[in-house]
Write an enzyme that holds these catalytic residues in place. Sequence first.
Site, PDB file in Angstrom:
ATOM      1  N   ASP A  46       0.809  -1.145   0.255  1.00  0.00           N
ATOM      2  CA  ASP A  46       0.004   0.316   0.180  1.00  0.00           C
ATOM      3  C   ASP A  46       0.510   1.366   0.164  1.00  0.00           C
ATOM      4  O   ASP A  46       1.876   1.276   0.988  1.00  0.00           O
ATOM      5  CB  ASP A  46      -0.669   0.422   1.140  1.00  0.00           C
ATOM      6  CG  ASP A  46      -1.878   0.574   1.069  1.00  0.00           C
ATOM      7  OD1 ASP A  46      -2.695   1.156   1.017  1.00  0.00           O
ATOM      8  OD2 ASP A  46      -1.422   2.605   1.365  1.00  0.00           O
ATOM      9  N   TYR A  51       3.410   9.568  -0.474  1.00  0.00           N
ATOM     10  CA  TYR A  51       4.528   8.728   0.656  1.00  0.00           C
ATOM     11  C   TYR A  51       5.655   8.753  -0.070  1.00  0.00           C
ATOM     12  O   TYR A  51       6.765   9.342   0.146  1.00  0.00           O
ATOM     13  CB  TYR A  51       3.795   7.453   0.190  1.00  0.00           C
ATOM     14  CG  TYR A  51       3.214   6.813   1.729  1.00  0.00           C
ATOM     15  CD1 TYR A  51       1.922   8.353   1.971  1.00  0.00           C
ATOM     16  CD2 TYR A  51       2.303   5.548   1.401  1.00  0.00           C
ATOM     17  CE1 TYR A  51       0.838   7.284   2.406  1.00  0.00           C
ATOM     18  CE2 TYR A  51       1.416   5.547   1.867  1.00  0.00           C
ATOM     19  CZ  TYR A  51       0.440   6.033   2.317  1.00  0.00           C
ATOM     20  OH  TYR A  51      -0.537   5.852   3.222  1.00  0.00           O
ATOM     21  N   LYS A  76      -2.719   5.360  -4.012  1.00  0.00           N
ATOM     22  CA  LYS A  76      -3.635   6.898  -3.246  1.00  0.00           C
ATOM     23  C   LYS A  76      -3.093   8.594  -4.443  1.00  0.00           C
ATOM     24  O   LYS A  76      -2.210   9.141  -4.423  1.00  0.00           O
ATOM     25  CB  LYS A  76      -4.039   7.525  -2.449  1.00  0.00           C
ATOM     26  CG  LYS A  76      -3.300   6.117  -1.470  1.00  0.00           C
ATOM     27  CD  LYS A  76      -4.194   6.322  -0.082  1.00  0.00           C
ATOM     28  CE  LYS A  76      -3.883   4.582   0.742  1.00  0.00           C
ATOM     29  NZ  LYS A  76      -2.361   4.437   1.056  1.00  0.00           N
ATOM     30  N   HIS A 109      -7.682  10.314  -1.918  1.00  0.00           N
ATOM     31  CA  HIS A 109      -6.970   9.580  -0.624  1.00  0.00           C
ATOM     32  C   HIS A 109      -7.615  10.245   0.128  1.00  0.00           C
ATOM     33  O   HIS A 109      -7.697   9.766   1.733  1.00  0.00           O
ATOM     34  CB  HIS A 109      -5.143  10.676  -0.577  1.00  0.00           C
ATOM     35  CG  HIS A 109      -4.583   9.738   0.662  1.00  0.00           C
ATOM     36  ND1 HIS A 109      -3.073   9.981   0.076  1.00  0.00           N
ATOM     37  CD2 HIS A 109      -4.762   9.677   2.433  1.00  0.00           C
ATOM     38  CE1 HIS A 109      -2.059   9.391   0.816  1.00  0.00           C
ATOM     39  NE2 HIS A 109      -3.457   8.876   2.457  1.00  0.00           N
TER      40      HIS A 109
END
Length: 272
Positions: A46, A51, A76, A109
Amino acid sequence: MAIPGIKLNDNVSIPQIGLGTWQIKDESKCLETIKIGLEDGYRHFDTAQIYGNEQFIGRALKDSGISRGDLFITTKIWTLNFLSSRVIPSFDASLTKLQTDYVDLLLLHFPVPKLRHSAWKKMEEIQDSGRAKSIGVSNYTIKHLQRLLRDCRIKPSVNQVELHVFLQQPELLEYCKAEGIIVEAYSPLAHSYGLDNPILAKIAKKHSKSTAQIMLRWCVEVDTVPLPKSTTPERIAENIDIFDFKLDKEDMVELRGLDSNHRTCWDPTRIP
Ligand code: A2P
């Protein structure tokens, strides 16, 4: 030990545990973590645009030589890419970084006010194109989901939210179950808060497991998909070793008592 899968509402099968990668930004740490995760049996990873590690995950998965069809990759769309003109180009950039021509699951998100509805239409286009096998949302409350279900063409398959024994959200779980939406649990260890809780410790002792494993198994017992994050080799292995035991009724009653609405991350409940 084989990892069980859950069927999403679009028939895509999702492995019932995934490796969370939030805050794993360092390149060598990320490559190493994914490599260890694969060795330990994780096939579900994930990530998210925000990120900053999609390119490392893409490389680690490619280098592993494991066939793409045996992997489950989620990313996302970040909030700054919710403008209609940015959803698809930003997704294309994610695919390039991930070195793949599709993701298994693509999520919005956060329930960004106003923009999330037009962004969802772009998500539907992406699923139509086959470049995301499944589409869903993250950090949505019941109210956000109700609004989306009123005018979507494709129903979200997943809602990924913060969920753990200290933030159980029973109403949200019930609503999602009734609507056929699978809940994914991020920060299922509450960021390691409460791992020394005496009730968790008692149940852990009874099953010869760790308190972290009890927290993760609770997520499985309530039919959700936990996404624990760790960069520590022993913990990465420990966290996936939760499919050889079950919590009983008595354990679940005791764990129910730990719910204290304890959030470690975003609180979307005030977002209109
Ligand atoms: P680390 O990455 O140093 O192993 P969450 O997934 O709920 O956000 O929690 C992540 C945090 O919990 C990280 O700080 C991680 O530390 C820690 N953690 C992950 N797995 C375990 C475990 N099995 N036991 C104790 N702490 C853990």
